[in-house]
Every structure is written in C-alpha cells, then in structure tokens.
Motif scaffolding. Sequence first.
Motif, PDB file in Angstrom:
ATOM      1  N   ASN A   7       0.851  -1.196   0.000  1.00 58.94           N
ATOM      2  CA  ASN A   7       0.000   0.000   0.000  1.00 58.94           C
ATOM      3  C   ASN A   7       0.879   1.235   0.000  1.00 58.94           C
ATOM      4  O   ASN A   7       2.112   1.115  -0.075  1.00 58.94           O
ATOM      5  CB  ASN A   7      -0.955  -0.011   1.212  1.00 58.94           C
ATOM      6  CG  ASN A   7      -0.232   0.264   2.525  1.00 58.94           C
ATOM      7  OD1 ASN A   7       0.993   0.308   2.580  1.00 58.94           O
ATOM      8  ND2 ASN A   7      -0.991   0.451   3.588  1.00 58.94           N
ATOM      9  N   ASP A   8       0.253   2.395   0.087  1.00 61.15           N
ATOM     10  CA  ASP A   8       1.051   3.615   0.277  1.00 61.15           C
ATOM     11  C   ASP A   8       0.683   4.343   1.561  1.00 61.15           C
ATOM     12  O   ASP A   8       1.237   5.391   1.853  1.00 61.15           O
ATOM     13  CB  ASP A   8       1.001   4.536  -0.953  1.00 61.15           C
ATOM     14  CG  ASP A   8      -0.290   5.345  -1.058  1.00 61.15           C
ATOM     15  OD1 ASP A   8      -1.215   5.169  -0.238  1.00 61.15           O
ATOM     16  OD2 ASP A   8      -0.372   6.178  -1.996  1.00 61.15           O
ATOM     17  N   ASP A   9      -0.255   3.794   2.326  1.00 67.45           N
ATOM     18  CA  ASP A   9      -0.636   4.426   3.596  1.00 67.45           C
ATOM     19  C   ASP A   9       0.221   3.914   4.760  1.00 67.45           C
ATOM     20  O   ASP A   9       0.062   4.373   5.891  1.00 67.45           O
ATOM     21  CB  ASP A   9      -2.122   4.167   3.904  1.00 67.45           C
ATOM     22  CG  ASP A   9      -3.046   4.883   2.922  1.00 67.45           C
ATOM     23  OD1 ASP A   9      -2.593   5.841   2.270  1.00 67.45           O
ATOM     24  OD2 ASP A   9      -4.222   4.474   2.811  1.00 67.45           O
ATOM     25  N   GLY A  10       1.085   2.954   4.480  1.00 68.26           N
ATOM     26  CA  GLY A  10       1.999   2.450   5.497  1.00 68.26           C
ATOM     27  C   GLY A  10       1.542   1.133   6.098  1.00 68.26           C
ATOM     28  O   GLY A  10       0.362   0.774   6.070  1.00 68.26           O
ATOM     29  N   ARG A  38       3.165   6.954   2.642  1.00 68.37           N
ATOM     30  CA  ARG A  38       3.872   7.381   1.426  1.00 68.37           C
ATOM     31  C   ARG A  38       2.891   7.849   0.356  1.00 68.37           C
ATOM     32  O   ARG A  38       3.174   7.726  -0.838  1.00 68.37           O
ATOM     33  CB  ARG A  38       4.667   6.207   0.859  1.00 68.37           C
ATOM     34  CG  ARG A  38       5.873   5.819   1.691  1.00 68.37           C
ATOM     35  CD  ARG A  38       7.009   6.756   1.396  1.00 68.37           C
ATOM     36  NE  ARG A  38       8.279   6.175   1.797  1.00 68.37           N
ATOM     37  CZ  ARG A  38       9.455   6.665   1.407  1.00 68.37           C
ATOM     38  NH1 ARG A  38       9.499   7.697   0.600  1.00 68.37           N
ATOM     39  NH2 ARG A  38      10.570   6.124   1.817  1.00 68.37           N
ATOM     40  N   SER A  39       1.712   8.313   0.783  1.00 68.64           N
ATOM     41  CA  SER A  39       0.711   8.705  -0.203  1.00 68.64           C
ATOM     42  C   SER A  39       1.248   9.796  -1.126  1.00 68.64           C
ATOM     43  O   SER A  39       2.044  10.634  -0.710  1.00 68.64           O
ATOM     44  CB  SER A  39      -0.551   9.212   0.496  1.00 68.64           C
ATOM     45  OG  SER A  39      -1.172   8.131   1.164  1.00 68.64           O
ATOM     46  N   ALA A  40       0.796   9.737  -2.374  1.00 72.49           N
ATOM     47  CA  ALA A  40       1.160  10.727  -3.409  1.00 72.49           C
ATOM     48  C   ALA A  40       2.647  10.728  -3.733  1.00 72.49           C
ATOM     49  O   ALA A  40       3.199  11.733  -4.146  1.00 72.49           O
ATOM     50  CB  ALA A  40       0.678  12.127  -3.023  1.00 72.49           C
ATOM     51  N   ILE A  94      -5.866  -1.399   1.076  1.00 71.60           N
ATOM     52  CA  ILE A  94      -6.935  -0.572   0.518  1.00 71.60           C
ATOM     53  C   ILE A  94      -6.603   0.874   0.857  1.00 71.60           C
ATOM     54  O   ILE A  94      -6.420   1.195   2.043  1.00 71.60           O
ATOM     55  CB  ILE A  94      -8.309  -0.949   1.126  1.00 71.60           C
ATOM     56  CG1 ILE A  94      -8.609  -2.424   0.877  1.00 71.60           C
ATOM     57  CG2 ILE A  94      -9.403  -0.057   0.579  1.00 71.60           C
ATOM     58  CD1 ILE A  94      -9.785  -2.932   1.729  1.00 71.60           C
ATOM     59  N   ASN A  95      -6.510   1.720  -0.149  1.00 73.89           N
ATOM     60  CA  ASN A  95      -6.132   3.097   0.121  1.00 73.89           C
ATOM     61  C   ASN A  95      -7.272   3.858   0.780  1.00 73.89           C
ATOM     62  O   ASN A  95      -8.434   3.689   0.408  1.00 73.89           O
ATOM     63  CB  ASN A  95      -5.745   3.801  -1.180  1.00 73.89           C
ATOM     64  CG  ASN A  95      -5.111   5.144  -0.923  1.00 73.89           C
ATOM     65  OD1 ASN A  95      -4.087   5.216  -0.230  1.00 73.89           O
ATOM     66  ND2 ASN A  95      -5.709   6.206  -1.439  1.00 73.89           N
ATOM     67  N   ARG A  96      -6.902   4.714   1.746  1.00 74.20           N
ATOM     68  CA  ARG A  96      -7.886   5.659   2.288  1.00 74.20           C
ATOM     69  C   ARG A  96      -7.814   6.914   1.433  1.00 74.20           C
ATOM     70  O   ARG A  96      -6.863   7.679   1.497  1.00 74.20           O
ATOM     71  CB  ARG A  96      -7.585   6.011   3.741  1.00 74.20           C
ATOM     72  CG  ARG A  96      -8.650   6.915   4.359  1.00 74.20           C
ATOM     73  CD  ARG A  96      -8.388   7.161   5.832  1.00 74.20           C
ATOM     74  NE  ARG A  96      -7.285   8.098   6.031  1.00 74.20           N
ATOM     75  CZ  ARG A  96      -7.436   9.432   6.068  1.00 74.20           C
ATOM     76  NH1 ARG A  96      -8.625   9.969   5.930  1.00 74.20           N
ATOM     77  NH2 ARG A  96      -6.395  10.207   6.238  1.00 74.20           N
ATOM     78  N   GLY A 108       0.704   6.561  -5.149  1.00 72.04           N
ATOM     79  CA  GLY A 108       1.594   5.461  -4.780  1.00 72.04           C
ATOM     80  C   GLY A 108       0.868   4.130  -4.822  1.00 72.04           C
ATOM     81  O   GLY A 108       1.441   3.104  -5.190  1.00 72.04           O
ATOM     82  N   THR A 109      -0.416   4.145  -4.458  1.00 76.07           N
ATOM     83  CA  THR A 109      -1.224   2.920  -4.469  1.00 76.07           C
ATOM     84  C   THR A 109      -1.268   2.314  -5.868  1.00 76.07           C
ATOM     85  O   THR A 109      -1.020   1.123  -6.062  1.00 76.07           O
ATOM     86  CB  THR A 109      -2.672   3.240  -4.017  1.00 76.07           C
ATOM     87  OG1 THR A 109      -2.625   3.889  -2.754  1.00 76.07           O
ATOM     88  CG2 THR A 109      -3.515   1.989  -3.919  1.00 76.07           C
ATOM     89  N   VAL A 110      -1.612   3.163  -6.846  1.00 78.14           N
ATOM     90  CA  VAL A 110      -1.724   2.669  -8.224  1.00 78.14           C
ATOM     91  C   VAL A 110      -0.338   2.319  -8.781  1.00 78.14           C
ATOM     92  O   VAL A 110      -0.179   1.334  -9.501  1.00 78.14           O
ATOM     93  CB  VAL A 110      -2.450   3.702  -9.112  1.00 78.14           C
ATOM     94  CG1 VAL A 110      -2.485   3.244 -10.567  1.00 78.14           C
ATOM     95  CG2 VAL A 110      -3.876   3.916  -8.597  1.00 78.14           C
TER      96      VAL A 110
HETATM   97 MN    MN Z   1      -2.623   6.621   0.333  1.00 79.48          MN
END
Ligand code: MN
Length: 258
Positions: A7-10, A38-40, A94-96, A108-110
């Motif tokens: 994920n990118d939310d950690g 690590r979002s965006a 699952i990204n928030r 980052g998710t995609v």
């Molecule tokens: Mn995110």
Amino acid sequence: MNILITNDDGIHADGLLALKSAFDEIGKVYVVAPDRPRSACGHSITLHKPLRADRVRLRDGSIAYATNGTPSDCVSLAMLGVVEEQVDLVVSGINRGPNLGWDLTYSGTVSAAMEGAIMGVQSMAISVATYSNEVEYAVAAALAVQLGRILQSHRLPESTLLNVNVPNLPTRQIKGIAVTKQGKRRYGGNIEKRTDPMGRDYYWLGGDDPVDSLDEGTDVKAIADDWVSITPVHLDLTDYSAIADVRAWGVEQIQLID
Ligand code: MN
C-alpha cells in the motif's frame, strides 16, 4: 495462490490489514509495505540509499515486511527476493482516499500495481473514495477477493492493471459496479503562503477539493454517482491520435545542433 499485498498508507494502516485478512481466506498472503505513510509518492523508486525490509508483526499476529522504500520499491523487493515463492497476484491498498482521473499520476497505491504489471503479474489497486477518518473497508476488501478470484481464471492483457474505487457506503447504498475509463480530475493548484516563527516564508500545497469533469463512463462520474468503479489501466501513455500531428509539425526535420 500467492498474493502480495502492499500500500502507500503504510504498514500499520487499517486498509492494509482489512485487505490482508480478506485474502487469507483464498491464498497465501505476503505483506511488504512502506514503514510510514507514502501517499502521493507516485512511481518513485529508491536508487541512492540502501533498502531495508524488516520483519514486523501485524495486529493479527502475522509476519510482514516493513520497508524504508516506496510502494513500487516494495513490489520490487518482494518479487526479487523477500518473497521466495512465485507471486500470482499483486493487490495494493486498501487506500484511504480516492484514486480517480489524474490522481493516477500521483498515486503510490496505483504505482505499486503498475510495478506488478511491469513484472508480468496480475495486479490491482483498490481505494475507498473518502477523505473521512471513518472508513468502511469491509465492502472493498470483500470485493477485492472476488476480483482476485476472477483474475485467477482470466488474464489481464500485458501491461494492464485494474484500478478499483469503492464508495464509502454500506452495500445497500451502492448503486452497482461499473467498468469505466479514466476520467479527468484537476487540482486547482492552491498554494498557501505562510510565514514561520523565524520570519521565513513557507508554502503549503493543495488543500482544495479537486475539480472533476463528470463525463459519462468515467471513474470520477461513477464514484460521484455512488457506483463502484473498475478501470483497466494500461501502462502505455502514448497519445496515438497525436502522433501524426506532432510529426506534421516538422519535429523530425529539426536540425540537431551541437
Ligand atoms: Mn494513500
């Protein structure tokens, strides 16, 4: 089936654990995720410092790997060593927060799912389309597993991944599931200028709500109308319709000068 989750939310994000718990039912799950949000971060990769993958325990007691890398690094680390078995499916989320329209270029998710696709593995990104802290992950987690089952018997085309967005609603309020195309979502480019206690200016990017073009058949329109959106996304960013135009401008006849 061996499933890689990132994920990118950690690594400690609730959405990651929801996804992991759901996939435990249908296969062997490996979690390799960033050790912090690590979002965006887009599709950035780490080239100039060592990468670590530390064994940690998730809240369900299972072992996972927390890395100091980006979501894309996590997929590479998993595929190239941390996971010793062949990975059959990469699921990022699952990204928030939504990943719609031009969000895909920042996400980052995609990007983690893109990295999976580059490595030739069936991949999907999944997000709950809300900025609220009250997030309903159960619907998205259950959907991800059903999509994972479908991807066991149906192969995505080469260099294609699925980008899934789920409304933050109970199932009875969700209108349905639509296969969509990527739409347009623009951020106003809002920058706030402030002054720090030392008297130096600083800037804070973003904050404004995005402006969506609510074109029929798009991901942004589906989510605006409380539908689940599933977009097959291709890594080829070429604008084929513009190739002839750009050629006609004479760019291939430019004399190179040294
Ligand atoms: Mn995110």
